[in-house]
Design a protein around this motif. Structure first.
Motif, PDB file in Angstrom:
ATOM      1  N   HIS A 312       0.827  -1.206   0.000  1.00 19.51           N
ATOM      2  CA  HIS A 312       0.000   0.000   0.000  1.00 19.51           C
ATOM      3  C   HIS A 312       0.858   1.253   0.000  1.00 19.51           C
ATOM      4  O   HIS A 312       0.481   2.276  -0.603  1.00 19.51           O
ATOM      5  N   ALA A 313       2.018   1.202   0.654  1.00 22.24           N
ATOM      6  CA  ALA A 313       2.951   2.327   0.590  1.00 22.24           C
ATOM      7  C   ALA A 313       3.391   2.563  -0.853  1.00 22.24           C
ATOM      8  O   ALA A 313       3.456   3.706  -1.323  1.00 22.24           O
ATOM      9  N   LEU A 314       3.678   1.482  -1.566  1.00 22.76           N
ATOM     10  CA  LEU A 314       4.048   1.584  -2.974  1.00 22.76           C
ATOM     11  C   LEU A 314       2.891   2.172  -3.792  1.00 22.76           C
ATOM     12  O   LEU A 314       3.104   3.022  -4.669  1.00 22.76           O
ATOM     13  N   PHE A 315       1.683   1.734  -3.503  1.00 22.90           N
ATOM     14  CA  PHE A 315       0.482   2.233  -4.174  1.00 22.90           C
ATOM     15  C   PHE A 315       0.350   3.742  -4.001  1.00 22.90           C
ATOM     16  O   PHE A 315       0.172   4.490  -4.980  1.00 22.90           O
ATOM     17  N   LEU A 316       0.467   4.215  -2.757  1.00 28.63           N
ATOM     18  CA  LEU A 316       0.347   5.647  -2.489  1.00 28.63           C
ATOM     19  C   LEU A 316       1.485   6.431  -3.131  1.00 28.63           C
ATOM     20  O   LEU A 316       1.281   7.531  -3.670  1.00 28.63           O
ATOM     21  N   ARG A 317       2.675   5.873  -3.076  1.00 27.40           N
ATOM     22  CA  ARG A 317       3.841   6.547  -3.654  1.00 27.40           C
ATOM     23  C   ARG A 317       3.677   6.709  -5.158  1.00 27.40           C
ATOM     24  O   ARG A 317       4.006   7.762  -5.724  1.00 27.40           O
ATOM     25  N   MET A 318       3.188   5.676  -5.821  1.00 26.61           N
ATOM     26  CA  MET A 318       2.977   5.747  -7.273  1.00 26.61           C
ATOM     27  C   MET A 318       1.963   6.821  -7.640  1.00 26.61           C
ATOM     28  O   MET A 318       2.073   7.463  -8.687  1.00 26.61           O
ATOM     29  N   LEU A 319       0.964   7.021  -6.765  1.00 21.21           N
ATOM     30  CA  LEU A 319      -0.099   7.990  -7.041  1.00 21.21           C
ATOM     31  C   LEU A 319       0.235   9.387  -6.537  1.00 21.21           C
ATOM     32  O   LEU A 319      -0.531  10.326  -6.760  1.00 21.21           O
ATOM     33  N   GLY A 320       1.367   9.521  -5.849  1.00 13.38           N
ATOM     34  CA  GLY A 320       1.730  10.819  -5.301  1.00 13.38           C
ATOM     35  C   GLY A 320       0.859  11.240  -4.142  1.00 13.38           C
ATOM     36  O   GLY A 320       0.667  12.443  -3.903  1.00 13.38           O
ATOM     37  N   LEU A 321       0.327  10.287  -3.392  1.00 12.51           N
ATOM     38  CA  LEU A 321      -0.542  10.571  -2.256  1.00 12.51           C
ATOM     39  C   LEU A 321       0.235  10.473  -0.952  1.00 12.51           C
ATOM     40  O   LEU A 321       1.187   9.681  -0.840  1.00 12.51           O
ATOM     41  N   PRO A 322      -0.159  11.236   0.077  1.00 16.41           N
ATOM     42  CA  PRO A 322       0.525  11.156   1.367  1.00 16.41           C
ATOM     43  C   PRO A 322       0.162   9.877   2.105  1.00 16.41           C
ATOM     44  O   PRO A 322      -0.814   9.198   1.775  1.00 16.41           O
ATOM     45  N   GLY A 323       0.966   9.547   3.123  1.00 19.30           N
ATOM     46  CA  GLY A 323       0.677   8.403   3.971  1.00 19.30           C
ATOM     47  C   GLY A 323       1.576   7.211   3.720  1.00 19.30           C
ATOM     48  O   GLY A 323       1.601   6.276   4.528  1.00 19.30           O
ATOM     49  N   TRP A 324       2.336   7.233   2.623  1.00 18.72           N
ATOM     50  CA  TRP A 324       3.156   6.057   2.312  1.00 18.72           C
ATOM     51  C   TRP A 324       4.244   5.849   3.362  1.00 18.72           C
ATOM     52  O   TRP A 324       4.599   4.703   3.675  1.00 18.72           O
ATOM     53  N   LEU A 325       4.751   6.956   3.938  1.00 15.07           N
ATOM     54  CA  LEU A 325       5.827   6.823   4.921  1.00 15.07           C
ATOM     55  C   LEU A 325       5.321   6.139   6.193  1.00 15.07           C
ATOM     56  O   LEU A 325       6.035   5.328   6.801  1.00 15.07           O
ATOM     57  N   HIS A 326       4.073   6.445   6.611  1.00 16.13           N
ATOM     58  CA  HIS A 326       3.489   5.762   7.770  1.00 16.13           C
ATOM     59  C   HIS A 326       3.446   4.250   7.530  1.00 16.13           C
ATOM     60  O   HIS A 326       3.743   3.457   8.426  1.00 16.13           O
ATOM     61  N   ARG A 327       3.047   3.862   6.313  1.00 18.96           N
ATOM     62  CA  ARG A 327       2.954   2.438   5.986  1.00 18.96           C
ATOM     63  C   ARG A 327       4.333   1.778   6.025  1.00 18.96           C
ATOM     64  O   ARG A 327       4.497   0.672   6.549  1.00 18.96           O
ATOM     65  N   ALA A 328       5.326   2.463   5.448  1.00 21.10           N
ATOM     66  CA  ALA A 328       6.663   1.885   5.376  1.00 21.10           C
ATOM     67  C   ALA A 328       7.273   1.716   6.767  1.00 21.10           C
ATOM     68  O   ALA A 328       7.861   0.666   7.085  1.00 21.10           O
ATOM     69  N   VAL A 329       7.119   2.732   7.615  1.00 21.50           N
ATOM     70  CA  VAL A 329       7.664   2.642   8.976  1.00 21.50           C
ATOM     71  C   VAL A 329       6.940   1.556   9.768  1.00 21.50           C
ATOM     72  O   VAL A 329       7.577   0.759  10.483  1.00 21.50           O
ATOM     73  N   ALA A 330       5.621   1.503   9.649  1.00 22.49           N
ATOM     74  CA  ALA A 330       4.856   0.471  10.360  1.00 22.49           C
ATOM     75  C   ALA A 330       5.261  -0.923   9.897  1.00 22.49           C
ATOM     76  O   ALA A 330       5.338  -1.851  10.715  1.00 22.49           O
ATOM     77  N   ALA A 331       5.552  -1.082   8.621  1.00 25.06           N
ATOM     78  CA  ALA A 331       5.987  -2.383   8.114  1.00 25.06           C
ATOM     79  C   ALA A 331       7.285  -2.818   8.760  1.00 25.06           C
ATOM     80  O   ALA A 331       7.453  -3.988   9.147  1.00 25.06           O
ATOM     81  N   LEU A 332       8.215  -1.896   8.907  1.00 25.55           N
ATOM     82  CA  LEU A 332       9.507  -2.223   9.531  1.00 25.55           C
ATOM     83  C   LEU A 332       9.327  -2.584  11.003  1.00 25.55           C
ATOM     84  O   LEU A 332       9.960  -3.529  11.501  1.00 25.55           O
ATOM     85  N   VAL A 333       8.466  -1.843  11.712  1.00 30.13           N
ATOM     86  CA  VAL A 333       8.238  -2.139  13.140  1.00 30.13           C
ATOM     87  C   VAL A 333       7.556  -3.493  13.307  1.00 30.13           C
ATOM     88  O   VAL A 333       7.881  -4.265  14.216  1.00 30.13           O
ATOM     89  N   VAL A 334       6.607  -3.804  12.420  1.00 25.36           N
ATOM     90  CA  VAL A 334       5.932  -5.099  12.467  1.00 25.36           C
ATOM     91  C   VAL A 334       6.936  -6.233  12.272  1.00 25.36           C
ATOM     92  O   VAL A 334       6.874  -7.273  12.951  1.00 25.36           O
ATOM     93  N   LEU A 335       7.875  -6.048  11.367  1.00 26.37           N
ATOM     94  CA  LEU A 335       8.902  -7.073  11.152  1.00 26.37           C
ATOM     95  C   LEU A 335       9.764  -7.261  12.395  1.00 26.37           C
ATOM     96  O   LEU A 335      10.235  -8.371  12.681  1.00 26.37           O
ATOM     97  N   ALA A 336       9.965  -6.180  13.140  1.00 25.91           N
ATOM     98  CA  ALA A 336      10.776  -6.262  14.362  1.00 25.91           C
ATOM     99  C   ALA A 336      10.099  -7.092  15.447  1.00 25.91           C
ATOM    100  O   ALA A 336      10.738  -7.460  16.440  1.00 25.91           O
TER     101      ALA A 336
END
Length: 384
Positions: A312-336
Motif C-alpha cells: 500500500h505504501a508503494l500504491f500511495l507513492r505511485m499515485l503521489g498521495l501522502p501516507g506512504w511513509l506511515h505504511r513503510a515505517v509500520a511495516a519495519l516495526v511489524v517485522l521487528a
C-alpha cells in the motif's frame, strides 16, 4: 494516434462482476491453504508464482469489464466461461506443481482465450492494443500449460518465464489505446481487496474447527479480527477515494493507463500476497496462543502484514498521495516483532495489532485536527 481518456460516465461495478470476484477470491483461500500446509521457501515461491499469473488475468478481466460491459447474453455467457476457468484453477492449486499442473494450465488457457475474445468487442482502440497483448498473454498461458506437463526443473522454468512474458506484455503493447473509467476501475479493485480480506477471516475461522475455545483461542480470534480490520483501514480510510480522483484527473491516455497498470496491477499484487501470507501466520497461532511459534511461522505472521503495508505504501507513492511513509515505517516495526513470536505467539499478534493501530491513529490525528479547525471556522462564519 492515442484515443483521449474516456469521460467518466458514473458506471459502477455490476453484481455479475462482484459474483466473478467471489469466484476469483476462492483462489486466495486455496493459496493460503496450500502455503499453510508447508511453510517453506519453495512453497512460498510456488504460491507467489501462482498468485501472479492468476492476478494478472483477474486484473485483465477488470480492464475488460471496464471497457466492455457484460450487458448481453453472449458476453455474460463468455464471462461465465471465464469464471469456470478460475474455479477449476482454484481447485487444482494444491497440486498445480504436481499431478494437476496440466489441468491448471488448461483452465488458465481457457481464461486467457475468453478474455481475448471478449476484449475484441471493446472498439478499435482495444483491438489495436490486443494485437500484441493477446498473443503474449496466450504465450504465457501456454508456458504454464507446458510447465504442467514437464518434469522438474523445466516445470519451474516455464512457470518463471510466464510472469516475465506478462510483465513484458504490459510494456510492449499499446497501453494508451485502453480507455479507463476511473470510478468503475477503482471500485472493482477495491471490492476484490475487501472480499479477499473477508476471505482471510474465513480461512482463519476454519482453523478453529475442532479447537477448544479457551482464553488463548478467544484472544487469537479477536486479535486476528483486529489485524483484518486494520488491513481494511489501511486501504479504505479515504485513500481509495483519493486514488480515484488521481486516476480521473490524469488526462494523458498513456500515463493514465500506465498508472492503472502499476498502481492497481503490481502494487495490488503485493497487497494480495500480504493478505495470503498474513492469514497463514494468524492461522498458525490458533491453538498455540501461549506457546512459541517456529521461526518460519513468526516470520510469516509479521511478514504478511508488513508486505501488505509495503504494497500500500508503494500504491500511495505511485499515485503521489501522502501516507506512504506511515505504511513503510509500520511495516519495519511489524517485522521487528518476529522474535517476540518465538517467545509467545499471542504477544507477537498483540504487538502487530498495536503497531497497526498506532500507525492509523498517528496518521489520522492531523486530518482530524484539520477537520475540526474547518468545522470551527465554518461555525464562526455562520454565527457572524
Amino acid at each position: 494516434m492515442a484515443e483521449p481518456a474516456a469521460p467518466e460516465s458514473g458506471v459502477r461495478v455490476s453484481t455479475l462482476e462482484l459474483f466473478f470476484d467471489l469466484v476469483f477470491v476462492f483462489t486466495i483461500t486455496q493459496l493460503a491453504e496450500t502455503f499453510a500446509e508447508h511453510i517453506t521457501p519453495g512453497t512460498l515461491l510456488d504460491v507467489l508464482l501462482m498468485l501472479f499469473v492468476i492476478w494478472w488475468m483477474y486484473s485483465g478481466y477488470a480492464w475488460l469489464t471496464n471497457a466492455v460491459a457484460p450487458n448481453s447474453t453472449t458476453r455474460r455467457t463468455l464471462l461465465l466461461a471465464g469464471m469456470a476457468g478460475f474455479l477449476v484453477m482454484a481447485l487444482t492449486i494444491p497440486e498445480a506443481f504436481h499431478g494437476y499442473g496440466w489441468l491448471f494450465g488448461l483452465s488458465y488457457l481457457v481464461v486467457n482465450l475468453v478474455h481475448s475474445g471478449l476484449f475484441l468487442q471493446a472498439g478499435p482502440g482495444a483491438v489495436a492494443a490486443m494485437r500484441r497483448l493477446a498473443p503474449m498473454n496466450i504465450l504465457a498461458a501456454v508456458l504454464v500449460l507446458v510447465g504442467g506437463l514437464l518434469p522438474e526443473p523445466w516445470r519451474h522454468v516455464c512457470w518463471l518465464a510466464a510472469p516475465l512474458v506478462q510483465i513484458a506484455a504490459g510494456h510492449l503493447h499499446r497501453i494508451e489505446m485502453h480507455s479507463i473509467q476511473a470510478g468503475h476501475f477503482v471500485e472493482r479493485h477495491a471490492l476484490v481487496v475487501i472480499v479477499a480480506i473477508g476471505e482471510s477471516i474465513v480461512a482463519i475461522g476454519v482453523g478453529f474447527r475442532g479447537v477448544h475455545l479457551g482464553l488463548g483461542e478467544i484472544l487469537v480470534a479477536v486479535l486476528g479480527l483486529c489485524v483484518a480490520y486494520y488491513l481494511w483501514w489501511i486501504y479504505f480510510a479515504g485513500d481509495d477515494e483519493r486514488s480515484e480522483h488521481v486516476l480521473e484527473r490524469t488526462a494523458d491516455p498513456r500515463r493514465r493507463a500506465r498508472l492503472a497498470l502499476n498502481a492497481w496491477g503490481y502494487a495490488h499484487y503485493v497487497m494480495l500476497a500480504g493478505i495470503v501470507i498474513a492469514a497463514v501466520g494468524v492461522k498458525k497461532t490458533v491453538g498455540h496462543a501461549f506457546e512459541p511459534l517456529h521461526w518460519g511461522e513468526a516470520v510469516v505472521l509479521s511478514g504478511g502484514v508488513a508486505l501488505y503495508q509495503a504494497g500500500h505504501a508503494l500504491f500511495l507513492r505511485m499515485l503521489g498521495l501522502p501516507g506512504w511513509l506511515h505504511r513503510a515505517v509500520a511495516a519495519l516495526v511489524v517485522l521487528a516483532a518476529v522474535p517476540l513470536g518465538h517467545v509467545v505467539a499471542v504477544a507477537q499478534l498483540a504487538l502487530i495489532t498495536f503497531v497497526m493501530a498506532a500507525a492509523a491513529i498517528t496518521e489520522d490525528l492531523p486530518r482530524a485536527r484539520r477537520a475540526g479547525n474547518t468545522a470551527i471556522s465554518d461555525f464562526g462564519r455562520t454565527r457572524s
